[in-house]
Design a protein around this motif. Structure first.
Motif, PDB file in Angstrom:
ATOM      1  N   PRO A  30       0.896  -1.189   0.211  1.00 21.20           N
ATOM      2  CA  PRO A  30       0.037  -0.185   0.043  1.00 21.20           C
ATOM      3  C   PRO A  30       0.863   1.266   0.053  1.00 21.20           C
ATOM      4  O   PRO A  30       0.504   2.215  -0.209  1.00 21.20           O
ATOM      5  CB  PRO A  30      -0.916   0.062   1.429  1.00 21.20           C
ATOM      6  N   GLU A  31       2.097   1.226   0.507  1.00 19.48           N
ATOM      7  CA  GLU A  31       2.895   2.599   0.365  1.00 19.48           C
ATOM      8  C   GLU A  31       3.874   2.568  -1.073  1.00 19.48           C
ATOM      9  O   GLU A  31       4.179   3.328  -1.375  1.00 19.48           O
ATOM     10  CB  GLU A  31       3.920   2.304   1.671  1.00 19.48           C
ATOM     11  N   LEU A  32       4.081   1.368  -1.632  1.00 23.31           N
ATOM     12  CA  LEU A  32       4.856   1.162  -2.755  1.00 23.31           C
ATOM     13  C   LEU A  32       3.961   1.459  -3.891  1.00 23.31           C
ATOM     14  O   LEU A  32       4.403   2.220  -4.911  1.00 23.31           O
ATOM     15  CB  LEU A  32       5.301  -0.271  -2.851  1.00 23.31           C
ATOM     16  N   PHE A  33       2.755   1.168  -3.915  1.00 24.62           N
ATOM     17  CA  PHE A  33       1.668   1.189  -5.037  1.00 24.62           C
ATOM     18  C   PHE A  33       0.848   2.244  -4.702  1.00 24.62           C
ATOM     19  O   PHE A  33       0.523   2.241  -3.429  1.00 24.62           O
ATOM     20  CB  PHE A  33       0.803  -0.059  -5.395  1.00 24.62           C
ATOM     21  N   ASP A  34       0.232   2.869  -5.549  1.00 26.59           N
ATOM     22  CA  ASP A  34      -0.802   3.997  -5.263  1.00 26.59           C
ATOM     23  C   ASP A  34      -2.209   3.316  -5.387  1.00 26.59           C
ATOM     24  O   ASP A  34      -3.150   3.962  -4.979  1.00 26.59           O
ATOM     25  CB  ASP A  34      -0.572   5.351  -6.139  1.00 26.59           C
ATOM     26  N   GLU A  35      -2.277   2.279  -5.886  1.00 27.66           N
ATOM     27  CA  GLU A  35      -3.785   1.581  -6.185  1.00 27.66           C
ATOM     28  C   GLU A  35      -4.053   0.689  -5.113  1.00 27.66           C
ATOM     29  O   GLU A  35      -5.389   0.496  -5.211  1.00 27.66           O
ATOM     30  CB  GLU A  35      -3.615   1.025  -7.491  1.00 27.66           C
ATOM     31  N   TYR A  36      -3.337   0.283  -4.197  1.00 24.18           N
ATOM     32  CA  TYR A  36      -3.665  -0.662  -3.065  1.00 24.18           C
ATOM     33  C   TYR A  36      -3.686  -0.059  -1.741  1.00 24.18           C
ATOM     34  O   TYR A  36      -2.904   0.788  -1.496  1.00 24.18           O
ATOM     35  CB  TYR A  36      -2.722  -1.735  -2.923  1.00 24.18           C
ATOM     36  N   ALA A  37      -5.079  -0.419  -1.336  1.00 20.54           N
ATOM     37  CA  ALA A  37      -5.407   0.284  -0.058  1.00 20.54           C
ATOM     38  C   ALA A  37      -4.908  -0.664   1.148  1.00 20.54           C
ATOM     39  O   ALA A  37      -4.374  -0.214   2.249  1.00 20.54           O
ATOM     40  CB  ALA A  37      -6.833   0.377   0.042  1.00 20.54           C
ATOM     41  N   SER A  38      -4.911  -1.963   0.995  1.00 22.98           N
ATOM     42  CA  SER A  38      -4.301  -2.915   1.912  1.00 22.98           C
ATOM     43  C   SER A  38      -4.024  -4.182   1.577  1.00 22.98           C
ATOM     44  O   SER A  38      -4.465  -4.709   0.415  1.00 22.98           O
ATOM     45  CB  SER A  38      -5.535  -3.053   3.091  1.00 22.98           C
ATOM     46  N   THR A  39      -2.998  -4.808   2.187  1.00 24.06           N
ATOM     47  CA  THR A  39      -2.818  -6.298   2.046  1.00 24.06           C
ATOM     48  C   THR A  39      -2.878  -6.687   3.416  1.00 24.06           C
ATOM     49  O   THR A  39      -2.553  -6.515   4.516  1.00 24.06           O
ATOM     50  CB  THR A  39      -1.213  -6.320   1.686  1.00 24.06           C
ATOM     51  N   GLU A  40      -3.369  -8.110   3.190  1.00 30.02           N
ATOM     52  CA  GLU A  40      -3.474  -8.955   4.572  1.00 30.02           C
ATOM     53  C   GLU A  40      -2.983 -10.460   4.252  1.00 30.02           C
ATOM     54  O   GLU A  40      -3.370 -11.180   3.315  1.00 30.02           O
ATOM     55  CB  GLU A  40      -4.735  -8.993   4.829  1.00 30.02           C
ATOM     56  N   VAL A  41      -1.784 -10.680   4.974  1.00 31.11           N
ATOM     57  CA  VAL A  41      -1.185 -11.933   4.656  1.00 31.11           C
ATOM     58  C   VAL A  41      -1.929 -13.033   5.331  1.00 31.11           C
ATOM     59  O   VAL A  41      -2.396 -12.886   6.573  1.00 31.11           O
ATOM     60  CB  VAL A  41       0.298 -12.084   5.230  1.00 31.11           C
ATOM     61  N   LEU A  42      -2.468 -13.993   4.701  1.00 31.26           N
ATOM     62  CA  LEU A  42      -3.356 -15.047   5.022  1.00 31.26           C
ATOM     63  C   LEU A  42      -2.706 -16.494   5.232  1.00 31.26           C
ATOM     64  O   LEU A  42      -2.821 -17.035   6.246  1.00 31.26           O
ATOM     65  CB  LEU A  42      -4.325 -15.539   4.078  1.00 31.26           C
ATOM     66  N   HIS A  43      -1.443 -16.462   4.789  1.00 33.56           N
ATOM     67  CA  HIS A  43      -0.685 -17.618   4.699  1.00 33.56           C
ATOM     68  C   HIS A  43       0.839 -17.659   4.347  1.00 33.56           C
ATOM     69  O   HIS A  43       0.846 -16.879   3.073  1.00 33.56           O
ATOM     70  CB  HIS A  43      -1.267 -18.828   4.268  1.00 33.56           C
ATOM     71  N   ARG A  44       1.856 -17.990   4.971  1.00 33.79           N
ATOM     72  CA  ARG A  44       3.238 -17.844   4.644  1.00 33.79           C
ATOM     73  C   ARG A  44       3.822 -19.215   4.767  1.00 33.79           C
ATOM     74  O   ARG A  44       3.687 -19.603   5.982  1.00 33.79           O
ATOM     75  CB  ARG A  44       3.991 -16.812   5.154  1.00 33.79           C
ATOM     76  N   SER A  45       4.497 -19.853   3.751  1.00 36.54           N
ATOM     77  CA  SER A  45       5.121 -21.023   3.862  1.00 36.54           C
ATOM     78  C   SER A  45       6.624 -20.881   2.934  1.00 36.54           C
ATOM     79  O   SER A  45       6.550 -21.009   2.012  1.00 36.54           O
ATOM     80  CB  SER A  45       4.401 -22.006   3.382  1.00 36.54           C
ATOM     81  N   GLY A  46       7.629 -20.636   3.539  1.00 33.01           N
ATOM     82  CA  GLY A  46       8.882 -20.380   3.045  1.00 33.01           C
ATOM     83  C   GLY A  46       8.858 -19.568   2.185  1.00 33.01           C
ATOM     84  O   GLY A  46       8.761 -18.070   2.711  1.00 33.01           O
ATOM     85  N   ASP A  47       9.137 -19.513   0.958  1.00 28.48           N
ATOM     86  CA  ASP A  47       8.907 -18.062   0.061  1.00 28.48           C
ATOM     87  C   ASP A  47       7.724 -17.907  -0.741  1.00 28.48           C
ATOM     88  O   ASP A  47       7.532 -17.164  -1.668  1.00 28.48           O
ATOM     89  CB  ASP A  47      10.190 -18.438  -1.292  1.00 28.48           C
ATOM     90  N   THR A  48       6.633 -18.639  -0.290  1.00 28.17           N
ATOM     91  CA  THR A  48       5.273 -18.671  -1.048  1.00 28.17           C
ATOM     92  C   THR A  48       4.541 -17.734   0.247  1.00 28.17           C
ATOM     93  O   THR A  48       4.419 -18.111   1.362  1.00 28.17           O
ATOM     94  CB  THR A  48       4.797 -19.865  -1.154  1.00 28.17           C
ATOM     95  N   VAL A  49       3.698 -16.857  -0.301  1.00 28.21           N
ATOM     96  CA  VAL A  49       2.707 -16.077   0.713  1.00 28.21           C
ATOM     97  C   VAL A  49       1.435 -16.119  -0.235  1.00 28.21           C
ATOM     98  O   VAL A  49       1.593 -15.779  -1.333  1.00 28.21           O
ATOM     99  CB  VAL A  49       3.399 -14.597   0.866  1.00 28.21           C
ATOM    100  N   ARG A  50       0.593 -16.355   0.769  1.00 34.89           N
ATOM    101  CA  ARG A  50      -0.926 -16.072   0.236  1.00 34.89           C
ATOM    102  C   ARG A  50      -1.401 -14.920   0.951  1.00 34.89           C
ATOM    103  O   ARG A  50      -1.379 -14.981   2.090  1.00 34.89           O
ATOM    104  CB  ARG A  50      -1.756 -17.285   0.542  1.00 34.89           C
ATOM    105  N   PHE A  51      -2.132 -13.877   0.254  1.00 25.30           N
ATOM    106  CA  PHE A  51      -2.492 -12.703   0.659  1.00 25.30           C
ATOM    107  C   PHE A  51      -3.845 -12.124  -0.034  1.00 25.30           C
ATOM    108  O   PHE A  51      -4.127 -12.314  -1.047  1.00 25.30           O
ATOM    109  CB  PHE A  51      -1.556 -11.639   0.672  1.00 25.30           C
TER     110      PHE A  51
END
Length: 155
Positions: A30-51
C-alpha cells in the motif's frame, strides 16, 4: 477463447537486494503502489505467501479485493504468482523477473490472463487497462526504491 498477455519493464537504479526486498514485501505494497489500500497476509510457507489485496476505491466507490499467491525464488530472481480468487478472470498468472543491468536492475512484469464470458470487461479492455497502469505503478516503485537507495548510500 483468446488469452491476454502483457509485458512491461523498467530499470531501477538501485542494488538488486534492495529492489528485490522492497518489491517483494507484500505488506508494504500500500505504500509502494498507489492503487492498493491494504494487504493482509493469510498464509506464509517458505518463499510462498498467500494474501488478500484490496484496491483503493475506484471512481464508482468500488474497492475491489481478491486473494493471490506468489512464490519468490531468490536464486533465480523470478516471482510466480496467480490469483486464487479470480473475480472476472478465468485465470490471472503473473511472473516478475529481475536481472542486473549496467544501470541497476531491470524489473519485468509478465501477465497472462483470460476473462470469463460474463465479465463486464473485454479481453481487449483489460489488456489496455493493464498495459496503461503497469508503467504508472512501475514508475512509482522506481522512484520509491531509488529514494531508499539514496538514503542507504548516505547512511
Amino acid at each position: 477463447m483468446a488469452a491476454g498477455h502483457t509485458e512491461n519493464a523498467i530499470v531501477i537504479s538501485a542494488p538488486m537486494d534492495l529492489v528485490w526486498s522492497m518489491t517483494n514485501d507484500v505488506e508494504s505494497w500500500p505504500e509502494l503502489f498507489d492503487e492498493y489500500a491494504s494487504t493482509e497476509v493469510l498464509h506464509r510457507s517458505g518463499d510462498t505467501v498467500r494474501f488478500r489485496l484490496t484496491m483503493r476505491p475506484d471512481e464508482n466507490g468500488n474497492a475491489w479485493s481478491w486473494v493471490s499467491e506468489r512464490t519468490a525464488d531468490p536464486r533465480t530472481r523470478i516471482v510466480r504468482a496467480h490469483r486464487v480468487e479470480t473475480g472476472w478472470f478465468e485465470y490471472m498468472n503473473l511472473r516478475w523477473e529481475y536481472r542486473e543491468v549496467p544501470d541497476g536492475v531491470e524489473m519485468r512484469w509478465l501477465q497472462d490472463f483470460r476473462m470469463k464470458p460474463d465479465s463486464p470487461v473485454s479481453l481487449e479492455q483489460m489488456t489496455r487497462r493493464i498495459d496503461g497502469n503497469s508503467p504508472v505503478q512501475m514508475k512509482l516503485i522506481k522512484e520509491k526504491v531509488e529514494r531508499a537507495a539514496r538514503r542507504v548510500r548516505k547512511a
